[in-house]
Write a protein that holds these residues in place. Structure first.
Motif, PDB file in Angstrom:
ATOM      1  N   LEU A  33       0.828  -1.207   0.000  1.00  0.00           N
ATOM      2  CA  LEU A  33       0.000   0.000   0.000  1.00  0.00           C
ATOM      3  C   LEU A  33       0.861   1.256   0.000  1.00  0.00           C
ATOM      4  CD1 LEU A  33      -2.909  -1.020   2.385  1.00  0.00           C
ATOM      5  CD2 LEU A  33      -2.942  -0.843  -0.114  1.00  0.00           C
ATOM      6  N   ARG A  34       1.980   1.225   0.691  1.00  0.00           N
ATOM      7  CA  ARG A  34       2.893   2.368   0.691  1.00  0.00           C
ATOM      8  C   ARG A  34       3.470   2.585  -0.710  1.00  0.00           C
ATOM      9  NH1 ARG A  34       7.511   1.172   4.006  1.00  0.00           N
ATOM     10  NH2 ARG A  34       5.899   0.315   5.340  1.00  0.00           N
ATOM     11  N   VAL A  35       3.861   1.509  -1.374  1.00  0.00           N
ATOM     12  CA  VAL A  35       4.371   1.613  -2.741  1.00  0.00           C
ATOM     13  C   VAL A  35       3.271   2.119  -3.669  1.00  0.00           C
ATOM     14  CG1 VAL A  35       5.241   0.307  -4.716  1.00  0.00           C
ATOM     15  CG2 VAL A  35       6.149  -0.143  -2.441  1.00  0.00           C
ATOM     16  N   LEU A  36       2.069   1.588  -3.524  1.00  0.00           N
ATOM     17  CA  LEU A  36       0.942   2.017  -4.349  1.00  0.00           C
ATOM     18  C   LEU A  36       0.682   3.508  -4.183  1.00  0.00           C
ATOM     19  CD1 LEU A  36      -1.405   1.203  -6.225  1.00  0.00           C
ATOM     20  CD2 LEU A  36      -2.733   0.731  -4.180  1.00  0.00           C
ATOM     21  N   LYS A  37       0.759   3.981  -2.976  1.00  0.00           N
ATOM     22  CA  LYS A  37       0.443   5.377  -2.689  1.00  0.00           C
ATOM     23  C   LYS A  37       1.546   6.333  -3.142  1.00  0.00           C
ATOM     24  CE  LYS A  37      -1.209   8.304   1.047  1.00  0.00           C
ATOM     25  NZ  LYS A  37      -1.595   8.334   2.455  1.00  0.00           N
TER      26      LYS A  37
ATOM     27  N   GLU B 280       4.117   3.657 -12.877  1.00  0.00           N
ATOM     28  CA  GLU B 280       2.750   3.237 -13.173  1.00  0.00           C
ATOM     29  C   GLU B 280       2.623   1.729 -13.360  1.00  0.00           C
ATOM     30  OE1 GLU B 280       0.928   5.487 -16.291  1.00  0.00           O
ATOM     31  OE2 GLU B 280       1.457   7.391 -15.363  1.00  0.00           O
ATOM     32  N   PHE B 281       3.654   1.087 -13.901  1.00  0.00           N
ATOM     33  CA  PHE B 281       3.603  -0.356 -14.106  1.00  0.00           C
ATOM     34  C   PHE B 281       3.550  -1.089 -12.767  1.00  0.00           C
ATOM     35  CE2 PHE B 281       5.732  -4.495 -14.750  1.00  0.00           C
ATOM     36  CZ  PHE B 281       4.818  -5.048 -15.623  1.00  0.00           C
ATOM     37  N   VAL B 282       4.406  -0.685 -11.836  1.00  0.00           N
ATOM     38  CA  VAL B 282       4.430  -1.313 -10.508  1.00  0.00           C
ATOM     39  C   VAL B 282       3.096  -1.086  -9.806  1.00  0.00           C
ATOM     40  CG1 VAL B 282       5.506  -1.211  -8.220  1.00  0.00           C
ATOM     41  CG2 VAL B 282       6.930  -1.189 -10.272  1.00  0.00           C
ATOM     42  N   ARG B 283       2.579   0.135  -9.890  1.00  0.00           N
ATOM     43  CA  ARG B 283       1.294   0.432  -9.263  1.00  0.00           C
ATOM     44  C   ARG B 283       0.179  -0.408  -9.877  1.00  0.00           C
ATOM     45  NH1 ARG B 283       0.414   6.595  -9.233  1.00  0.00           N
ATOM     46  NH2 ARG B 283      -1.173   6.038  -7.719  1.00  0.00           N
ATOM     47  N   ALA B 284       0.211  -0.591 -11.187  1.00  0.00           N
ATOM     48  CA  ALA B 284      -0.799  -1.415 -11.852  1.00  0.00           C
ATOM     49  C   ALA B 284      -0.710  -2.873 -11.395  1.00  0.00           C
ATOM     50  CB  ALA B 284      -0.637  -1.321 -13.370  1.00  0.00           C
ATOM     51  N   LEU B 285       0.495  -3.378 -11.225  1.00  0.00           N
ATOM     52  CA  LEU B 285       0.662  -4.751 -10.736  1.00  0.00           C
ATOM     53  C   LEU B 285       0.087  -4.911  -9.335  1.00  0.00           C
ATOM     54  CD1 LEU B 285       4.299  -5.584 -11.899  1.00  0.00           C
ATOM     55  CD2 LEU B 285       2.165  -6.467 -12.855  1.00  0.00           C
ATOM     56  N   ILE B 286       0.360  -3.946  -8.470  1.00  0.00           N
ATOM     57  CA  ILE B 286      -0.159  -4.022  -7.105  1.00  0.00           C
ATOM     58  C   ILE B 286      -1.674  -3.938  -7.116  1.00  0.00           C
ATOM     59  CG2 ILE B 286      -0.240  -2.849  -4.873  1.00  0.00           C
ATOM     60  CD1 ILE B 286       2.708  -2.038  -5.390  1.00  0.00           C
ATOM     61  N   LEU B 287      -2.238  -3.019  -7.895  1.00  0.00           N
ATOM     62  CA  LEU B 287      -3.698  -2.908  -7.982  1.00  0.00           C
ATOM     63  C   LEU B 287      -4.320  -4.206  -8.496  1.00  0.00           C
ATOM     64  CD1 LEU B 287      -4.265   0.696  -9.336  1.00  0.00           C
ATOM     65  CD2 LEU B 287      -5.033  -0.227  -7.147  1.00  0.00           C
TER      66      LEU B 287
END
Length: 66
Positions: free
Chosen positions: A20-24, A29-36
């Motif tokens: 969640l910290r990485v997402l926030k 954008e690629f890493v955030r998309a993977l986490i989502l």
């Protein structure tokens, strides 16, 4: 982060705070998309609802709303 034993639900549970910290805060954008994607597929419903609420808040802030 905890070791990955092959169970994505357990991985998300063990590493939820870091993810969640990485997402926030991540600009990648690629890493955030993977986490989502992982949260939607394997995360618990209350966690998904929290992420949706945070995303809506971020969209409103970027549009100049409150």
């Amino acid at each position: 982060m905890q070791n990955y034993n092959g169970d994505p639900k357990e991985f998300l549970e063990d590493n939820q705070e870091v993810l969640l910290r990485v997402l926030k805060h991540s600009d990648d954008e690629f890493v955030r998309a993977l986490i989502l994607s992982a949260l939607v597929e394997y995360g618990p419903d209350p966690l998904i609802e929290d992420v949706e609420r945070d995303l809506e808040r971020a969209v409103n802030q970027s549009k100049g709303g409150s």
